[in-house]
Design an enzyme around this catalytic site. Structure first.
Site, mmCIF file in Angstrom:
data_model
loop_
_atom_site.group_PDB
_atom_site.id
_atom_site.type_symbol
_atom_site.label_atom_id
_atom_site.label_comp_id
_atom_site.label_asym_id
_atom_site.label_seq_id
_atom_site.Cartn_x
_atom_site.Cartn_y
_atom_site.Cartn_z
ATOM 1 N N HIS A 73 28.501 35.163 31.216
ATOM 2 C CA HIS A 73 29.688 34.609 30.554
ATOM 3 C C HIS A 73 30.083 33.266 31.173
ATOM 4 O O HIS A 73 30.187 33.146 32.383
ATOM 5 C CB HIS A 73 30.864 35.591 30.681
ATOM 6 C CG HIS A 73 30.752 36.759 29.743
ATOM 7 N ND1 HIS A 73 31.782 37.637 29.518
ATOM 8 C CD2 HIS A 73 29.730 37.170 28.945
ATOM 9 C CE1 HIS A 73 31.395 38.554 28.644
ATOM 10 N NE2 HIS A 73 30.155 38.295 28.290
ATOM 11 N N TYR A 201 42.071 38.625 28.550
ATOM 12 C CA TYR A 201 43.164 39.079 29.411
ATOM 13 C C TYR A 201 44.456 38.788 28.663
ATOM 14 O O TYR A 201 44.732 37.624 28.355
ATOM 15 C CB TYR A 201 43.177 38.318 30.737
ATOM 16 C CG TYR A 201 42.040 38.650 31.680
ATOM 17 C CD1 TYR A 201 40.800 38.031 31.554
ATOM 18 C CD2 TYR A 201 42.222 39.564 32.717
ATOM 19 C CE1 TYR A 201 39.763 38.329 32.432
ATOM 20 C CE2 TYR A 201 41.185 39.860 33.603
ATOM 21 C CZ TYR A 201 39.959 39.239 33.449
ATOM 22 O OH TYR A 201 38.936 39.534 34.329
ATOM 23 N N PRO A 293 42.422 45.478 40.295
ATOM 24 C CA PRO A 293 41.210 45.123 39.550
ATOM 25 C C PRO A 293 41.290 43.823 38.741
ATOM 26 O O PRO A 293 40.259 43.336 38.274
ATOM 27 C CB PRO A 293 41.000 46.314 38.604
ATOM 28 C CG PRO A 293 42.347 46.946 38.474
ATOM 29 C CD PRO A 293 43.049 46.703 39.772
ATOM 30 N N LYS A 297 37.441 41.607 41.781
ATOM 31 C CA LYS A 297 36.918 41.086 43.047
ATOM 32 C C LYS A 297 36.390 42.165 44.006
ATOM 33 O O LYS A 297 35.710 41.844 44.985
ATOM 34 C CB LYS A 297 38.008 40.283 43.770
ATOM 35 C CG LYS A 297 38.328 38.969 43.086
ATOM 36 C CD LYS A 297 37.132 38.031 43.160
ATOM 37 C CE LYS A 297 37.269 36.816 42.282
ATOM 38 N NZ LYS A 297 36.019 36.364 41.699
ATOM 39 N N TYR A 385 37.850 32.641 40.072
ATOM 40 C CA TYR A 385 37.311 33.700 39.215
ATOM 41 C C TYR A 385 35.792 33.812 39.358
ATOM 42 O O TYR A 385 35.255 34.921 39.467
ATOM 43 C CB TYR A 385 37.698 33.430 37.758
ATOM 44 C CG TYR A 385 37.471 34.592 36.823
ATOM 45 C CD1 TYR A 385 38.477 35.536 36.599
ATOM 46 C CD2 TYR A 385 36.260 34.757 36.160
ATOM 47 C CE1 TYR A 385 38.281 36.612 35.738
ATOM 48 C CE2 TYR A 385 36.051 35.824 35.298
ATOM 49 C CZ TYR A 385 37.064 36.749 35.096
ATOM 50 O OH TYR A 385 36.857 37.811 34.247
HETATM 51 C C1 PHB Z 1 35.557 45.606 33.899
HETATM 52 O O1 PHB Z 1 34.592 45.214 33.230
HETATM 53 O O2 PHB Z 1 35.767 46.819 34.105
HETATM 54 C C2 PHB Z 1 36.498 44.585 34.430
HETATM 55 C C3 PHB Z 1 36.257 43.259 34.209
HETATM 56 C C4 PHB Z 1 37.147 42.300 34.651
HETATM 57 C C5 PHB Z 1 38.266 42.703 35.339
HETATM 58 C C6 PHB Z 1 38.505 44.040 35.607
HETATM 59 C C7 PHB Z 1 37.604 44.995 35.141
HETATM 60 O O3 PHB Z 1 39.155 41.764 35.748
#
Ligand code: PHB
Ligand code: APR
Length: 390
Positions: A73, A201, A293, A297, A385
């Protein structure tokens, strides 16, 4: 008595990756794990790898599947105020992230360990790190009702937040820092194509939501929930309705729903233990720190810890120098705290807190607008990120 150079406690991603890195440097090691391999593989966690984490998998020859099956990505989307805004992380940093489940990483590491013929003792109970403040540490454990001891040069505590390693350190030698967030994440996995090809997000008055994925046909979605909630209160229909309400209209219309194949609630916590070394015991990964989460990280920090630790141990054995092991804690913690800060900041910007009323909500939207409108702010988000350098 059994003998090895490094006794590793815990066969999660941190312990397994450390074991392979040490093996690559010719440093023999044994892993002791409380659970069965199936139990370890059944734990569903995040699935986003920084380039540095993928490079470590490559280094030990376990990266092939992450390259083949992982989804690369270049950016993410932020949803707020009814619309979505793309952050082009590759344009900002030249780097990408790879979407590849932690379960898959663990499986690849297990297979690499098996192929190398290295010892992992699964279902080891009553594991105890001992005498790590002397030059002759050892680890005792019970397997099939029989007691054993392993004499070693060093012990690596890679046994997660609830492990025995950190708990074995005398309280006066350790300082901990913690923040508990007043909400959880309700997550589901479904055999449906992701709603968008990148992660979304979402900051919404009803609470945070995240659209992520494991592959082009398997999706992972999360909604912020109350800590008092139970999964049985969340039917699939209720989950999908709530998720749709927290997304922009286009995403809600495009969302393909289906039966959940996993559903769970996780609390959110920031936690750091200092230092990460106690004599001949080192902590790495979740044993030393936890991040919420938001930003994914956790696994990536475990990877950078064991990168530093394996390098330090290589220096000790190859160059007869203690400089690396003496500097491990400080080096690892410097990177850990930056990721702790980033995860805390992402969490604060995107979630509804009990006191996020009018003012707090306006501040969040102002920050998000600034973020998507400013090159400097976009770059700052992006470089964190995709992962800060080691
Ligand atoms: C996930 O794919 O479970 C995932 C991805 C990004 C995040 C948190 C969890 O910020
Ligand atoms: N004895 C032996 N093994 C133990 C003990 C013990 N007393 N306590 C815990 N373990 C094992 C657990 O069963 C688990 O397999 O240690 C392992 C720790 O693994 P993780 O919890 O996955 O931690 P870590 O390897 O540091 O991984 C960090 O993975 O857990 C996620 O959110 C975390 O993404 C982050 C990353």
């Amino acid at each position: 008595m059994l003998r090895t150079k490094v006794a590793i406690i815990g066969a999660g991603p941190a312990g397994l990756l450390l074991g392979q890195l040490l093996h690559a440097y010719g440093i023999e090691n044994i892993i002791l794990e409380r659970q069965t391999p199936d139990y370890v593989l059944g734990r569903i966690r995040a699935g986003l790898l920084e380039e540095g984490t993928v490079a470590l998998l490559d280094k030990i020859g376990a990266g092939a599947r992450a390259h083949q099956e992982g989804l690369v990505h270049d950016g993410i989307e932020l949803a707020f105020g009814g619309s979505r805004h793309r952050i082009d992380m590759k344009a900002a940093t030249g780097k990408t992230v790879t979407i590849y489940g932690q379960t898959e990483v663990t499986l690849d590491l297990m297979n690499a360990r098996r192929a190398a013929g290295l010892t992992t003792v699964y279902e080891a109970s009553d594991v105890k790190p001992q005498d790590f403040d002397t030059d002759h540490p050892k680890v005792s454990y019970v397997k099939d009702g029989v007691s054993h001891e392993i004499a070693c040069d060093f012990i690596a505590g890679c046994d997660g937040f609830h492990g025995v390693s950190r708990a074995s350190v005398k309280p006066s030698a350790i300082e901990t820092f913690e923040r508990i967030y007043p909400f959880g994440w309700l997550g589901i996995l479904s055999e449906t194509p992701p709603v968008s090809h990148e992660l979304i997000y979402s900051n919404h008055a009803r609470g945070f939501a995240l659209c992520t994925m494991r592959s082009t046909h398997r999706s992972r979605y999360y909604v912020q929930c109350s800590l008092d909630d139970h999964v049985d209160q969340w039917s699939d229909d209720r989950f999908w309705d709530e998720l749709k309400r927290r997304l922009d209209q286009e995403a809600a219309d495009n969302l393909i729903t289906g039966p959940s194949i996993e559903k769970s609630i996780a609390p959110l916590r920031s936690f750091v233990a200092e230092p990460m070394r106690f004599g001949r015991l080192f902590l790495a990964g979740d044993a030393a720190h936890i991040v919420p989460p938001t930003g994914a990280k956790g696994l990536n920090l475990a990877a950078s810890d064991v990168h530093y630790l394996s390098g330090a141990l290589r220096e000790y054995y190859d160059e007869k120098s203690s400089v690396g092991i003496d500097g491990y804690s400080q080096k690892a913690l410097a990177r850990v705290w930056k990721a702790v800060r980033f995860s805390w900041w992402m969490t604060a910007m995107l979630h509804r807190f009990p006191d996020t009323e009018g003012f707090g909500a306006r501040i969040q939207i102002a920050e998000l607008n600034y973020l998507v409108g400013s090159k400097a702010a976009t770059t700052s988000l992006s470089e964190n990120y995709v992962g800060l350098p080691y």
